[in-house]
Design a protein around this motif. Structure first.
Motif, PDB file in Angstrom:
ATOM      1  N   SER A 232       0.752  -0.972  -0.073  1.00 16.38           N
ATOM      2  CA  SER A 232       0.172   0.019   0.013  1.00 16.38           C
ATOM      3  C   SER A 232       0.970   1.186   0.014  1.00 16.38           C
ATOM      4  O   SER A 232       1.905   1.371   0.749  1.00 16.38           O
ATOM      5  CB  SER A 232      -1.059   0.057   1.171  1.00 16.38           C
ATOM      6  OG  SER A 232      -1.262   1.343   1.320  1.00 16.38           O
ATOM      7  N   ALA A 233       0.450   2.179  -0.727  1.00 11.21           N
ATOM      8  CA  ALA A 233       1.084   3.602  -0.735  1.00 11.21           C
ATOM      9  C   ALA A 233       1.061   4.220   0.443  1.00 11.21           C
ATOM     10  O   ALA A 233       1.587   5.289   0.734  1.00 11.21           O
ATOM     11  CB  ALA A 233       0.730   4.324  -1.963  1.00 11.21           C
ATOM     12  N   LEU A 234      -0.012   3.627   1.255  1.00 12.60           N
ATOM     13  CA  LEU A 234      -0.080   4.317   2.790  1.00 12.60           C
ATOM     14  C   LEU A 234       0.722   3.612   3.861  1.00 12.60           C
ATOM     15  O   LEU A 234       0.419   4.007   4.933  1.00 12.60           O
ATOM     16  CB  LEU A 234      -1.656   4.559   3.059  1.00 12.60           C
ATOM     17  CG  LEU A 234      -2.667   5.111   2.179  1.00 12.60           C
ATOM     18  CD1 LEU A 234      -4.184   5.035   2.473  1.00 12.60           C
ATOM     19  CD2 LEU A 234      -2.103   6.394   1.947  1.00 12.60           C
TER      20      LEU A 234
ATOM     21  N   ARG B   3       3.295   2.726   6.141  1.00  6.11           N
ATOM     22  CA  ARG B   3       4.125   3.824   7.312  1.00  6.11           C
ATOM     23  C   ARG B   3       5.480   3.154   6.870  1.00  6.11           C
ATOM     24  O   ARG B   3       6.491   3.950   7.159  1.00  6.11           O
ATOM     25  CB  ARG B   3       3.804   3.365   8.826  1.00  6.11           C
ATOM     26  CG  ARG B   3       2.510   4.236   9.154  1.00  6.11           C
ATOM     27  CD  ARG B   3       2.250   3.901  10.487  1.00  6.11           C
ATOM     28  NE  ARG B   3       3.091   4.631  11.317  1.00  6.11           N
ATOM     29  CZ  ARG B   3       2.835   5.728  12.346  1.00  6.11           C
ATOM     30  NH1 ARG B   3       1.531   5.899  12.341  1.00  6.11           N
ATOM     31  NH2 ARG B   3       3.904   6.064  13.181  1.00  6.11           N
TER      32      ARG B   3
ATOM     33  N   ALA C 292       5.938   5.687   4.430  1.00 11.16           N
ATOM     34  CA  ALA C 292       5.856   7.114   4.785  1.00 11.16           C
ATOM     35  C   ALA C 292       6.747   7.646   5.684  1.00 11.16           C
ATOM     36  O   ALA C 292       7.305   8.613   5.539  1.00 11.16           O
ATOM     37  CB  ALA C 292       4.383   7.124   5.397  1.00 11.16           C
TER      38      ALA C 292
ATOM     39  N   ILE D 171      -0.294   0.208   7.628  1.00 13.10           N
ATOM     40  CA  ILE D 171      -1.217   1.243   7.086  1.00 13.10           C
ATOM     41  C   ILE D 171      -1.361   1.850   8.344  1.00 13.10           C
ATOM     42  O   ILE D 171      -1.786   1.366   9.480  1.00 13.10           O
ATOM     43  CB  ILE D 171      -2.448   0.666   6.426  1.00 13.10           C
ATOM     44  CG1 ILE D 171      -1.888   0.245   4.868  1.00 13.10           C
ATOM     45  CG2 ILE D 171      -3.069   2.068   6.046  1.00 13.10           C
ATOM     46  CD1 ILE D 171      -2.941  -0.431   4.066  1.00 13.10           C
ATOM     47  N   GLY D 172      -1.153   3.366   8.389  1.00 16.54           N
ATOM     48  CA  GLY D 172      -1.730   3.968   9.615  1.00 16.54           C
ATOM     49  C   GLY D 172      -2.363   5.145   8.995  1.00 16.54           C
ATOM     50  O   GLY D 172      -2.408   5.693   8.081  1.00 16.54           O
TER      51      GLY D 172
END
Lengths: 275, 275
Positions: free
Chosen positions: A16-18, A20, A23, A90-91
């Motif tokens: 996922s591009a989300l 962490r 990120a 994912i966060g």
């Protein structure tokens, strides 16, 4: 680069591009050498991963599950390097820890990196990097995903004859190479830098420490390193690499290096010595 | 968390698991406040992103292309926060820079974070974090993807009444909050910490510096911060936030804070003041 990969147990080449991990670099990894279906340092890798997860408050993955996935992605490969990446998952936006974290796990198998002929016999050439590692005791020793310092260090040179760089901390103390730990025989004593302020505590380093209880873990100055009688690197992927030169100074592979290379062979890493 | 997202210009919610952004945190990001189709600080964000790319040897994306993608992902949202992530892209294993880098760009739009009622009028409560930021001049100021220190800092407390934490460096100097820059009026002088050894040089901070040429950029001790007459935070997402307390000490929002809040309104951020 081709790789076989499982993301959370499912064949996939994406996350996922989300996540962490992307990120914030909010996670950890392990690079593990496999000989067929044998990973001689597996339990040390799992111990370090568990310690890293505890220090970063990430729920640790199940080693048995990781091992099943490791065998699946490396199936049919005579030799491989596994990369296991564990992120906080994912966060929500922002740095705060998710209330119900669901870590992401990526298990990938790659062909082992090429090692130039003669390297295990004669050793690698090194330089001293200009970058100084920042000192962060809360992250020191961990193989976490915040590796921009190593990227910048490795970007300092592109002479293919130079295999590695020595990293110093902001006080000028020797810490490690960019992707290996470092040992030196100084005045007859085997020394490796303490890693309580920066650096990665390698699994191969832990194996050396267990095999050589006489190693002193402490401060290593650049002057002492330059004057050492014998220098070698330890890497979970590459094994024990003699260092033949540092800038203009040279070393001969010595008895300690050869004894540890033999130990690596005894562990089952015999293929590495012949590459 | 829902988001609308483009990865390299294509609607997607995933990136390659081999991306160096995930592997090493090898990239940068920007968090940008949009009011409808207006991003008042856009050119500052683009300048910082270009500077960060130059310092990390990542080919910089085209700002015009980013702007088109920003409008696409935020289409129809009255207010949003964009996150633009730029990584070095997929690379060979190892830290060395790819010979032909193909950076990855992720443009995502989120709903703005909720801001508690009264915050812009009365201010936020803060604490001093225990973690000390490591000093790395080669990365200082950049909004790069190596953010584990901020994650650990934010994990130090979970009292929802505390909005932010003060981050000190290893010498005990005040640097910033965990996700905002910090300003203090000390003995009548407006001060903000120098960020040449650690910290993120925020775009909102740059706007404050441009609007208040009298700001002194220098060393701010914790004692001076505790004794300040007025303290506020600057954030590209949240704007100008008065600080009402730090641990047991309290502050009243002062004239400088109010003047800068008005400046933020004048820039077009008027919605923020009313949330």
């Amino acid at each position: 680069m081709t790789a076989r990969m499982l993301v959370d147990g499912v064949a996939s080449v994406q996350v996922s591009a989300l996540d962490r991990g992307l990120a914030y670099g909010d996670g950890l990894f392990e690079s593990i050498r496999l000989i067929g279906t044998i990973a001689p340092l597996w339990s040390r890798h799992m111990r370090r991963l568990a310690e890293g997860c505890a220090r970063l408050y990430i729920p640790a993955p199940d080693p048995a599950q990781l091992w099943r996935e490791a065998l699946e992605v490396s199936c049919g490969m005579a030799a491989s390097v596994l990369r296991i990446t564990v992120t906080r998952g994912i966060g929500e936006r922002g740095y705060g820890l998710p209330a119900a974290p669901r870590p992401t796990r990526v298990v990938a198998a790659f062909a082992p990196p090429p090692v130039a002929a003669g390297v295990y016999a004669q050793g690698v050439r090194m330089r001293v990097c200009n970058i100084r590692l920042a000192e962060q005791p809360l992250l020191a020793g961990l193989k976490h995903l915040n590796r921009l310092e190593q990227v910048l260090a490795r970007a300092e040179w592109n002479d293919p004859a130079i295999a590695e760089g020595v990293l110093l901390d902001s006080h000028g103390r020797v810490i490690s190479a960019t992707m290996a730990n470092l040992f030196a025989v100084v005045d007859g004593e085997l020394l490796t830098p303490a890693l309580d302020r920066c650096g990665v505590a390698g699994v191969a380093r832990a194996e050396v420490l267990a095999a050589c209880p006489q190693v002193r873990v402490g401060e290593l100055t650049l002057a002492a390193l330059r004057g050492a009688g014998e220098v070698f690197l330890s890497s979970s992927v590459r094994g024990i690499l003699p260092v033949r030169s540092l800038d203009d100074g040279s070393y001969a592979p010595g008895a300690t290096t050869r004894r540890l290379q033999q130990h690596w062979c005894d562990l089952g890493f015999s293929m590495e010595q012949g590459e």
